[in-house]
Design a protein around this motif. Sequence first.
Motif, PDB file in Angstrom:
ATOM      1  N   UNK A  51       0.788  -1.090   0.137  1.00  0.00           N
ATOM      2  CA  UNK A  51       0.004  -0.065   0.122  1.00  0.00           C
ATOM      3  C   UNK A  51       0.773   1.323  -0.117  1.00  0.00           C
ATOM      4  N   UNK A  52       2.121   1.169   0.522  1.00  0.00           N
ATOM      5  CA  UNK A  52       2.991   2.342   0.741  1.00  0.00           C
ATOM      6  C   UNK A  52       3.513   2.588  -0.429  1.00  0.00           C
ATOM      7  N   UNK A  53       3.491   1.936  -1.546  1.00  0.00           N
ATOM      8  CA  UNK A  53       4.154   2.048  -3.006  1.00  0.00           C
ATOM      9  C   UNK A  53       3.532   3.406  -3.399  1.00  0.00           C
ATOM     10  N   UNK A  54       2.180   3.819  -3.259  1.00  0.00           N
ATOM     11  CA  UNK A  54       1.512   4.988  -3.932  1.00  0.00           C
ATOM     12  C   UNK A  54       2.170   6.145  -3.373  1.00  0.00           C
ATOM     13  N   UNK A  55       2.883   6.137  -2.438  1.00  0.00           N
ATOM     14  CA  UNK A  55       3.621   7.536  -1.842  1.00  0.00           C
ATOM     15  C   UNK A  55       4.724   7.859  -2.757  1.00  0.00           C
ATOM     16  N   UNK A  56       5.216   6.921  -3.437  1.00  0.00           N
ATOM     17  CA  UNK A  56       6.326   7.032  -4.195  1.00  0.00           C
ATOM     18  C   UNK A  56       6.584   8.513  -5.068  1.00  0.00           C
ATOM     19  N   UNK A  57       5.509   8.897  -5.628  1.00  0.00           N
ATOM     20  CA  UNK A  57       5.776  10.133  -6.421  1.00  0.00           C
ATOM     21  C   UNK A  57       6.270  11.206  -5.641  1.00  0.00           C
ATOM     22  N   UNK A  58       5.872  11.395  -4.311  1.00  0.00           N
ATOM     23  CA  UNK A  58       6.237  12.424  -3.552  1.00  0.00           C
ATOM     24  C   UNK A  58       7.729  12.470  -3.209  1.00  0.00           C
ATOM     25  N   UNK A  59       8.309  11.142  -3.139  1.00  0.00           N
ATOM     26  CA  UNK A  59       9.756  11.136  -3.106  1.00  0.00           C
ATOM     27  C   UNK A  59      10.488  11.350  -4.250  1.00  0.00           C
ATOM     28  N   UNK A  60       9.805  11.016  -5.477  1.00  0.00           N
ATOM     29  CA  UNK A  60      10.425  11.161  -6.992  1.00  0.00           C
ATOM     30  C   UNK A  60      10.439  12.682  -7.185  1.00  0.00           C
ATOM     31  N   UNK A  61       9.309  13.244  -6.454  1.00  0.00           N
ATOM     32  CA  UNK A  61       9.187  14.644  -6.821  1.00  0.00           C
ATOM     33  C   UNK A  61      10.449  15.608  -5.991  1.00  0.00           C
ATOM     34  N   UNK A  62      10.732  14.948  -4.820  1.00  0.00           N
ATOM     35  CA  UNK A  62      11.729  15.775  -4.151  1.00  0.00           C
ATOM     36  C   UNK A  62      13.114  15.778  -4.824  1.00  0.00           C
ATOM     37  N   UNK A  63      13.182  14.051  -5.371  1.00  0.00           N
ATOM     38  CA  UNK A  63      14.455  13.819  -5.958  1.00  0.00           C
ATOM     39  C   UNK A  63      14.706  14.617  -7.105  1.00  0.00           C
ATOM     40  N   UNK A  64      13.716  14.837  -8.006  1.00  0.00           N
ATOM     41  CA  UNK A  64      13.782  15.847  -9.127  1.00  0.00           C
ATOM     42  C   UNK A  64      14.062  17.194  -8.831  1.00  0.00           C
ATOM     43  N   UNK A  65      13.468  17.799  -7.709  1.00  0.00           N
ATOM     44  CA  UNK A  65      13.937  19.026  -7.192  1.00  0.00           C
ATOM     45  C   UNK A  65      15.478  19.358  -6.874  1.00  0.00           C
ATOM     46  N   UNK A  66      15.726  18.411  -6.468  1.00  0.00           N
ATOM     47  CA  UNK A  66      17.242  18.450  -6.112  1.00  0.00           C
ATOM     48  C   UNK A  66      18.031  18.252  -7.297  1.00  0.00           C
ATOM     49  N   UNK A  67      17.643  17.057  -8.236  1.00  0.00           N
ATOM     50  CA  UNK A  67      18.436  16.778  -9.291  1.00  0.00           C
ATOM     51  C   UNK A  67      18.498  18.056 -10.300  1.00  0.00           C
ATOM     52  N   UNK A  68      17.268  18.777 -10.312  1.00  0.00           N
ATOM     53  CA  UNK A  68      17.271  20.111 -11.274  1.00  0.00           C
ATOM     54  C   UNK A  68      18.569  21.093 -10.859  1.00  0.00           C
ATOM     55  N   UNK A  69      19.026  21.162  -9.638  1.00  0.00           N
ATOM     56  CA  UNK A  69      20.063  22.206  -8.921  1.00  0.00           C
ATOM     57  C   UNK A  69      21.546  21.646  -9.603  1.00  0.00           C
ATOM     58  N   UNK A  70      21.573  20.280  -9.941  1.00  0.00           N
ATOM     59  CA  UNK A  70      23.100  19.784  -9.838  1.00  0.00           C
ATOM     60  C   UNK A  70      23.923  20.609 -10.956  1.00  0.00           C
ATOM     61  N   UNK A  71      23.279  20.616 -12.295  1.00  0.00           N
ATOM     62  CA  UNK A  71      24.222  21.139 -13.446  1.00  0.00           C
ATOM     63  C   UNK A  71      24.410  22.793 -12.981  1.00  0.00           C
ATOM     64  N   UNK A  72      23.305  23.511 -12.721  1.00  0.00           N
ATOM     65  CA  UNK A  72      23.680  24.674 -12.582  1.00  0.00           C
ATOM     66  C   UNK A  72      24.653  25.144 -11.207  1.00  0.00           C
ATOM     67  N   UNK A  73      24.223  24.187 -10.140  1.00  0.00           N
ATOM     68  CA  UNK A  73      25.244  24.352  -8.946  1.00  0.00           C
ATOM     69  C   UNK A  73      26.881  23.922  -9.427  1.00  0.00           C
ATOM     70  N   UNK A  74      26.831  22.922 -10.155  1.00  0.00           N
ATOM     71  CA  UNK A  74      28.462  22.530 -10.545  1.00  0.00           C
ATOM     72  C   UNK A  74      29.037  23.667 -11.273  1.00  0.00           C
ATOM     73  N   UNK A  75      28.370  23.950 -12.242  1.00  0.00           N
ATOM     74  CA  UNK A  75      28.886  25.092 -12.907  1.00  0.00           C
ATOM     75  C   UNK A  75      29.175  26.304 -12.248  1.00  0.00           C
ATOM     76  N   UNK A  76      28.265  26.989 -11.810  1.00  0.00           N
ATOM     77  CA  UNK A  76      28.518  28.321 -11.204  1.00  0.00           C
ATOM     78  C   UNK A  76      29.494  28.046  -9.823  1.00  0.00           C
TER      79      UNK A  76
END
Length: 441
Positions: A51-76
């Motif tokens: 039943x807990x599988x349905x909560x995964x999108x919240x975790x995925x959203x969090x990972x996507x938000x941090x991943x979004x910052x990787x390239x700008x952060x590394x470059x700058x």
Amino acid sequence: MAILSAPVFWLVTLGCFVGLYLLGRTPMPLWLRVIIALIAGGVVGYLSGDAAASVKPIGDGFIKLIRMLIVPLVFTTIVAGVISMGDPKRIGSLGAKTILLYLSTTLFAVTIGLAAGNIVQPGIGVDYTTAGEGAQSAIVERLEKANAAQRGPVEQILDIIPANPLQAMVEGNILSVIFFSILFGIGIIASGQGEKSVGRGMESAAEAVLKLTGFIMGLAPYGVFALMAWVLGTQGLAVLENLAKLALALYAACVIHIIFVYGGLIRVILGLPFVKFIRGMLDAMSTAFSTASSSATLPVTMSNVTKNLGVEKSVAGSVLPLGATVNMDGTSIYLGIVALFAAQAVGMDLAMSDYFAIAATVTAASVGTASVPSASLFLAVAVLTVFGVTEEQAVLIVALIFPFDRLLDMMRTMTNVTGDAAVATTVAKWEGALDEEVFRR
Ligand code: ASP
């Protein structure tokens, strides 16, 4: 162990989110809230099963938000870092120290992994022919892809030079982004633009991306809760039923490595309090543990290391992205243990020369491992075949571990990230770029 039904799971989860939100309004520090979320998510997930599988999108959203910052952060941060160093020679000395430390910690890791595999003997009596068909074909497919993409060492080094820096950014090819950023920074200094708008702009941009990381970290308790609930709901503690000794060997070896190797580095070599180091790194450690990806954790590591440990941005900005890509001590420990697991499962005695061959391939494999979940397990096949396990046997062994790999991955990723931070702190201290007041605070 599904005691809670899906509606009850969601009710409890919403209750926990409200609780986490309310805690966020108290002066309780973020790391403590993240750890509470980690434990609560794990328990709620474990009690809820699938039943807990349905909560995964919240975790995925969090990972996507941090991943979004990787390239700008590394470059700058790298460009700003190179500019603030102001002298290309300093980059050379920093680079040499970093690589030396990354290599030495990896050698300790391989040794500890091999020792743990010998003491715990995780593979004795394991029937490795029972791996599921699904897992087997997944491994074979990955292997074929990897073989097709196989390139020589010289080509691999040349691959770091991007044909097009923007494309490297689009593809998230971190080593190429690092390479271009360093050169761009050098170009800015050499052309005397460091104090002008390009140089200043890069520093402000780095500041802004770090600020964004801070905002997104405010969501960490929810993301971490969701990821832990999903992992323990869908996988439970199956790893303990099936591969208990392997899990024990890995967890114990990682804890020993963190305490003695990183503790030794921070406490004995640098003379700084190790407890403060761990305390300052807890956000990044729990993010690594719940996401099982060092690269997804990178922005958090960067923020912890600069804000809590007092490492100058110029050092953190260059040492950490490199570490997230090439320095994986937890992975090295793991690959060493898996090698012995395999040797024991197929009933092979290893000679001293086999240990050296394993150590060399494990080091190379840990450098080549992508910093995403379960990446190293696929490289394990290459490690196993150096001491005479056949490819068929290797595939069976990897397929046997694969379904239960997540809980193992979480621990090794946490170790990987902690190692990057320990090296960044050490290099900073040696380069006079560590604010000890911040560290001890
Ligand atoms: N998941 C690990 C990391 O991101 C790599 C691995 O060992 O599979 O650091």
